[in-house]
Design an enzyme around this catalytic site. Sequence first.
Site, PDB file in Angstrom:
ATOM      1  N   ARG A   1      43.348  93.038  74.504  1.00 12.14           N
ATOM      2  CA  ARG A   1      43.833  92.140  73.183  1.00 12.14           C
ATOM      3  C   ARG A   1      45.042  92.187  72.782  1.00 12.14           C
ATOM      4  NH1 ARG A   1      39.690  90.349  75.841  1.00 12.14           N
ATOM      5  NH2 ARG A   1      37.367  90.826  75.670  1.00 12.14           N
TER       6      ARG A   1
ATOM      7  N   SER B   1      34.167  89.381  67.473  1.00 12.81           N
ATOM      8  CA  SER B   1      33.952  90.862  67.657  1.00 12.81           C
ATOM      9  C   SER B   1      34.701  91.195  66.782  1.00 12.81           C
ATOM     10  CB  SER B   1      34.371  91.477  68.909  1.00 12.81           C
ATOM     11  OG  SER B   1      34.450  90.516  70.082  1.00 12.81           O
TER      12      SER B   1
ATOM     13  N   GLU C   1      39.595  94.674  66.142  1.00 15.92           N
ATOM     14  CA  GLU C   1      40.392  93.665  66.876  1.00 15.92           C
ATOM     15  C   GLU C   1      40.513  92.210  65.846  1.00 15.92           C
ATOM     16  OE1 GLU C   1      38.189  91.860  71.198  1.00 15.92           O
ATOM     17  OE2 GLU C   1      38.820  89.991  69.762  1.00 15.92           O
TER      18      GLU C   1
HETATM   19  P1  FAD Z   1      44.085  83.133  63.232  1.00 14.07           P
HETATM   20  O1  FAD Z   1      42.839  83.577  62.726  1.00 14.07           O
HETATM   21  O2  FAD Z   1      44.281  81.741  62.768  1.00 14.07           O
HETATM   22  O3  FAD Z   1      45.038  83.690  63.137  1.00 14.07           O
HETATM   23  C1  FAD Z   1      45.121  85.460  63.963  1.00 14.07           C
HETATM   24  C2  FAD Z   1      46.552  86.038  64.077  1.00 14.07           C
HETATM   25  O4  FAD Z   1      47.362  85.125  64.795  1.00 14.07           O
HETATM   26  C3  FAD Z   1      47.203  86.582  63.367  1.00 14.07           C
HETATM   27  O5  FAD Z   1      47.640  87.258  62.652  1.00 14.07           O
HETATM   28  C4  FAD Z   1      47.773  85.362  62.686  1.00 14.07           C
HETATM   29  O6  FAD Z   1      49.239  85.668  61.980  1.00 14.07           O
HETATM   30  C5  FAD Z   1      48.886  85.006  64.039  1.00 14.07           C
HETATM   31  N1  FAD Z   1      48.838  83.808  64.209  1.00 14.07           N
HETATM   32  C6  FAD Z   1      48.025  82.966  64.349  1.00 14.07           C
HETATM   33  N2  FAD Z   1      48.920  81.495  65.087  1.00 14.07           N
HETATM   34  C7  FAD Z   1      50.103  81.844  65.344  1.00 14.07           C
HETATM   35  C8  FAD Z   1      51.370  81.028  65.738  1.00 14.07           C
HETATM   36  N3  FAD Z   1      51.418  79.886  66.138  1.00 14.07           N
HETATM   37  N4  FAD Z   1      51.931  82.109  65.946  1.00 14.07           N
HETATM   38  C9  FAD Z   1      52.054  83.173  65.411  1.00 14.07           C
HETATM   39  N5  FAD Z   1      51.011  83.958  64.639  1.00 14.07           N
HETATM   40  C10 FAD Z   1      50.495  83.520  64.898  1.00 14.07           C
HETATM   41  N6  FAD Z   1      39.217  86.015  71.086  1.00 14.07           N
HETATM   42  C11 FAD Z   1      38.616  86.461  71.900  1.00 14.07           C
HETATM   43  O7  FAD Z   1      39.853  86.933  72.337  1.00 14.07           O
HETATM   44  N7  FAD Z   1      37.636  85.867  73.053  1.00 14.07           N
HETATM   45  C12 FAD Z   1      36.756  85.963  72.900  1.00 14.07           C
HETATM   46  O8  FAD Z   1      35.631  85.544  73.186  1.00 14.07           O
HETATM   47  C13 FAD Z   1      36.533  85.359  71.892  1.00 14.07           C
HETATM   48  N8  FAD Z   1      35.335  84.678  70.759  1.00 14.07           N
HETATM   49  C14 FAD Z   1      34.902  84.520  69.708  1.00 14.07           C
HETATM   50  C15 FAD Z   1      33.899  84.111  68.721  1.00 14.07           C
HETATM   51  C16 FAD Z   1      34.074  84.130  67.630  1.00 14.07           C
HETATM   52  C17 FAD Z   1      32.368  82.769  67.228  1.00 14.07           C
HETATM   53  C18 FAD Z   1      35.013  83.312  66.722  1.00 14.07           C
HETATM   54  C19 FAD Z   1      34.461  83.504  65.810  1.00 14.07           C
HETATM   55  C20 FAD Z   1      35.473  84.387  67.619  1.00 14.07           C
HETATM   56  C21 FAD Z   1      36.040  84.810  68.774  1.00 14.07           C
HETATM   57  N9  FAD Z   1      37.201  85.938  68.907  1.00 14.07           N
HETATM   58  C22 FAD Z   1      37.617  85.704  70.390  1.00 14.07           C
HETATM   59  C23 FAD Z   1      38.864  85.681  67.852  1.00 14.07           C
HETATM   60  C24 FAD Z   1      39.625  84.145  67.716  1.00 14.07           C
HETATM   61  O9  FAD Z   1      38.757  83.644  68.517  1.00 14.07           O
HETATM   62  C25 FAD Z   1      40.795  83.919  69.238  1.00 14.07           C
HETATM   63  O10 FAD Z   1      41.536  85.262  69.072  1.00 14.07           O
HETATM   64  C26 FAD Z   1      41.480  83.605  69.072  1.00 14.07           C
HETATM   65  O11 FAD Z   1      42.898  82.985  68.760  1.00 14.07           O
HETATM   66  C27 FAD Z   1      41.574  83.126  67.244  1.00 14.07           C
HETATM   67  O12 FAD Z   1      42.669  81.599  66.822  1.00 14.07           O
HETATM   68  P2  FAD Z   1      42.944  81.712  65.469  1.00 14.07           P
HETATM   69  O13 FAD Z   1      44.422  80.191  65.383  1.00 14.07           O
HETATM   70  O14 FAD Z   1      41.884  80.619  64.781  1.00 14.07           O
HETATM   71  O15 FAD Z   1      43.376  82.636  64.748  1.00 14.07           O
HETATM   72  P1  NAP Z   2      28.263  90.881  77.400  1.00 12.98           P
HETATM   73  O1  NAP Z   2      28.895  90.311  78.534  1.00 12.98           O
HETATM   74  O2  NAP Z   2      27.243  90.934  76.565  1.00 12.98           O
HETATM   75  O3  NAP Z   2      29.558  92.813  77.299  1.00 12.98           O
HETATM   76  C1  NAP Z   2      29.648  93.854  76.636  1.00 12.98           C
HETATM   77  C2  NAP Z   2      30.626  94.100  77.233  1.00 12.98           C
HETATM   78  O4  NAP Z   2      30.651  94.626  78.242  1.00 12.98           O
HETATM   79  C3  NAP Z   2      31.946  92.907  76.918  1.00 12.98           C
HETATM   80  O5  NAP Z   2      32.560  93.235  75.776  1.00 12.98           O
HETATM   81  C4  NAP Z   2      32.664  92.884  78.210  1.00 12.98           C
HETATM   82  O6  NAP Z   2      33.939  93.652  77.749  1.00 12.98           O
HETATM   83  C5  NAP Z   2      32.208  94.385  79.288  1.00 12.98           C
HETATM   84  N1  NAP Z   2      31.360  93.998  80.354  1.00 12.98           N
HETATM   85  C6  NAP Z   2      30.677  92.903  80.255  1.00 12.98           C
HETATM   86  N2  NAP Z   2      30.632  92.481  81.959  1.00 12.98           N
HETATM   87  C7  NAP Z   2      31.738  93.248  82.199  1.00 12.98           C
HETATM   88  C8  NAP Z   2      32.295  93.616  83.742  1.00 12.98           C
HETATM   89  N3  NAP Z   2      31.565  93.224  84.864  1.00 12.98           N
HETATM   90  N4  NAP Z   2      33.280  94.359  84.377  1.00 12.98           N
HETATM   91  C9  NAP Z   2      34.039  94.889  82.551  1.00 12.98           C
HETATM   92  N5  NAP Z   2      33.682  95.300  81.426  1.00 12.98           N
HETATM   93  C10 NAP Z   2      32.464  93.441  81.677  1.00 12.98           C
HETATM   94  O7  NAP Z   2      30.072  90.618  75.916  1.00 12.98           O
HETATM   95  P2  NAP Z   2      29.255  89.309  74.966  1.00 12.98           P
HETATM   96  O8  NAP Z   2      29.907  89.790  74.248  1.00 12.98           O
HETATM   97  O9  NAP Z   2      28.524  87.951  75.784  1.00 12.98           O
HETATM   98  O10 NAP Z   2      31.009  88.078  75.037  1.00 12.98           O
HETATM   99  C11 NAP Z   2      31.244  88.270  76.909  1.00 12.98           C
HETATM  100  C12 NAP Z   2      32.808  88.037  76.779  1.00 12.98           C
HETATM  101  O11 NAP Z   2      33.197  86.894  76.205  1.00 12.98           O
HETATM  102  C13 NAP Z   2      33.093  89.011  76.606  1.00 12.98           C
HETATM  103  O12 NAP Z   2      34.269  89.264  78.095  1.00 12.98           O
HETATM  104  C14 NAP Z   2      33.946  89.457  75.300  1.00 12.98           C
HETATM  105  O13 NAP Z   2      35.025  89.788  75.344  1.00 12.98           O
HETATM  106  C15 NAP Z   2      34.433  88.003  74.622  1.00 12.98           C
HETATM  107  N6  NAP Z   2      33.840  87.793  73.570  1.00 12.98           N
HETATM  108  C16 NAP Z   2      34.776  88.143  72.620  1.00 12.98           C
HETATM  109  C17 NAP Z   2      34.885  87.985  71.771  1.00 12.98           C
HETATM  110  C18 NAP Z   2      36.020  88.470  70.063  1.00 12.98           C
HETATM  111  O14 NAP Z   2      35.965  88.415  69.142  1.00 12.98           O
HETATM  112  N7  NAP Z   2      37.202  89.109  71.080  1.00 12.98           N
HETATM  113  C19 NAP Z   2      33.723  87.562  70.893  1.00 12.98           C
HETATM  114  C20 NAP Z   2      32.712  86.801  71.845  1.00 12.98           C
HETATM  115  C21 NAP Z   2      32.636  87.500  73.892  1.00 12.98           C
HETATM  116  P3  NAP Z   2      35.442  92.603  77.894  1.00 12.98           P
HETATM  117  O15 NAP Z   2      35.001  92.149  76.261  1.00 12.98           O
HETATM  118  O16 NAP Z   2      36.253  94.014  77.317  1.00 12.98           O
HETATM  119  O17 NAP Z   2      35.373  91.603  78.120  1.00 12.98           O
END
Ligand code: FAD
Ligand code: NAP
Length: 337
Positions: A161, A236, A332
């Site tokens: 991330r 997250s 994050e």
């Molecule tokens: P923004 O929120 O608009 O920006 C985020 C950051 O990126 C800011 O610092 C901004 O300045 C920068 N930025 C945005 N666009 C650009 C650009 N074009 N150039 C340079 N900088 C830029 N993330 C995960 O990794 N995995 C997930 O599974 C995941 N699940 C999510 C589920 C939900 C319900 C929500 C609400 C969020 C989730 N996220 C997840 C987080 C988020 O969706 C991601 O990080 C996504 O990539 C953010 O995109 P955005 O366009 O909304 O960015």
């Molecule tokens: P989950 O499946 O309930 O698992 C809980 C956590 O355990 C996750 O954060 C994941 O880490 C870790 N995990 C589970 N299985 C794993 C494996 N086989 N090996 C290594 N790590 C493992 O998680 P969840 O909340 O439902 O989310 C599912 C996936 O979507 C995850 O990958 C999570 O990162 C992603 N997600 C991200 C965001 C965001 O905003 N960043 C929001 C929602 C969901 P990791 O997070 O490192 O994968």
Amino acid sequence: MQIIENVHLKPYNTFGLDAQATHYAEAASIAELQTLLHAGIQPTRILGGGSNVLILQDLPGLTIRNTMRGIEIARRFKNRVWIKAGAGENWHGLVLWTLANNLGGLENLSLIPGTVGAAPVQNIGAYGVELKDCFVSLEAVELKTGKIQHFSKKDCQFGYRDSVFKGALKGQYCIASVTLSLTSANHRLQLGYGDIRRQLEMSGIQNPEITDVSRAVISIRSSKLPDPATIGNAGSFFKNPELDAAVLDRIRQTHPNAPHFPLPDGRVKIPAGWLIEQCGWKGRRVGQTGCYDKQALVLVNHGNAQGAEVWALARAIIESVQARFAVRLEPEVNLWP
Ligand code: FAD
Ligand code: NAP
């Protein structure tokens, strides 16, 4: 393209926080972006879908929303293609486009909110796949000079991330387009993570295709994660801590069933959601904010919360996890300004 003063940002961030941007504009092309940068309004911030930001107060300077569109096949190889997508494209829209064209690699990243341009910023990841797994390069504009630069995978310094755009080059570039390498045949499915296999079995699917994996991911996500259209959140809120094995040993003395995942470097990842749940936060409401009842890692806005209230809750959670487990959670989500 015009610069508008005092724009309410509530529609532009998934937490639904109502701060204002003193100056706001949208850039649909590199040329438009360069013109906006020429106005010299500082500081300049790039907004995508607003799904990974916590806006703490009104934003001074210029907030530019990236609306650069377009998806094309950039190169064809025997069993692979490179696709190039504009940074303002919706991420999930891109995933659906790849599936419709029988291109594999993004299916596990289905339904992640936000834009293509933000995906490299935190190297988005889910269900065992990260953006870096199919990343080739990106094109970005330096905000200070307006110059176009290309970044290879190595230049981006992707981590968990994380990337150079959250570190040394934070706030210095606007990503304009991203090029990804996807399979056009012999797709390699990643099913070993979380509930994907169980979900496929429940649907009676024996030999899944990439579209089946995408559907399974969408189904799991929809059942566990709050839809920002209904309840404000940014996914997250904290990163999962990556810790020395000795820290896990210490935690297991009092919590023998602590979930953990080994990392290639010998450390372990402990789900932050589990640590937060152990401290009693899951489902708890504090004023207009709270900790989501189905996933403690997600903080929510129950209605009219201010960014500062969400941040106060986040700090209280950080302190209680620190006090109980001696583990420091890191956000994050990007804090603005
Ligand atoms: P923004 O929120 O608009 O920006 C985020 C950051 O990126 C800011 O610092 C901004 O300045 C920068 N930025 C945005 N666009 C650009 C650009 N074009 N150039 C340079 N900088 C830029 N993330 C995960 O990794 N995995 C997930 O599974 C995941 N699940 C999510 C589920 C939900 C319900 C929500 C609400 C969020 C989730 N996220 C997840 C987080 C988020 O969706 C991601 O990080 C996504 O990539 C953010 O995109 P955005 O366009 O909304 O960015
Ligand atoms: P989950 O499946 O309930 O698992 C809980 C956590 O355990 C996750 O954060 C994941 O880490 C870790 N995990 C589970 N299985 C794993 C494996 N086989 N090996 C290594 N790590 C493992 O998680 P969840 O909340 O439902 O989310 C599912 C996936 O979507 C995850 O990958 C999570 O990162 C992603 N997600 C991200 C965001 C965001 O905003 N960043 C929001 C929602 C969901 P990791 O997070 O490192 O994968």
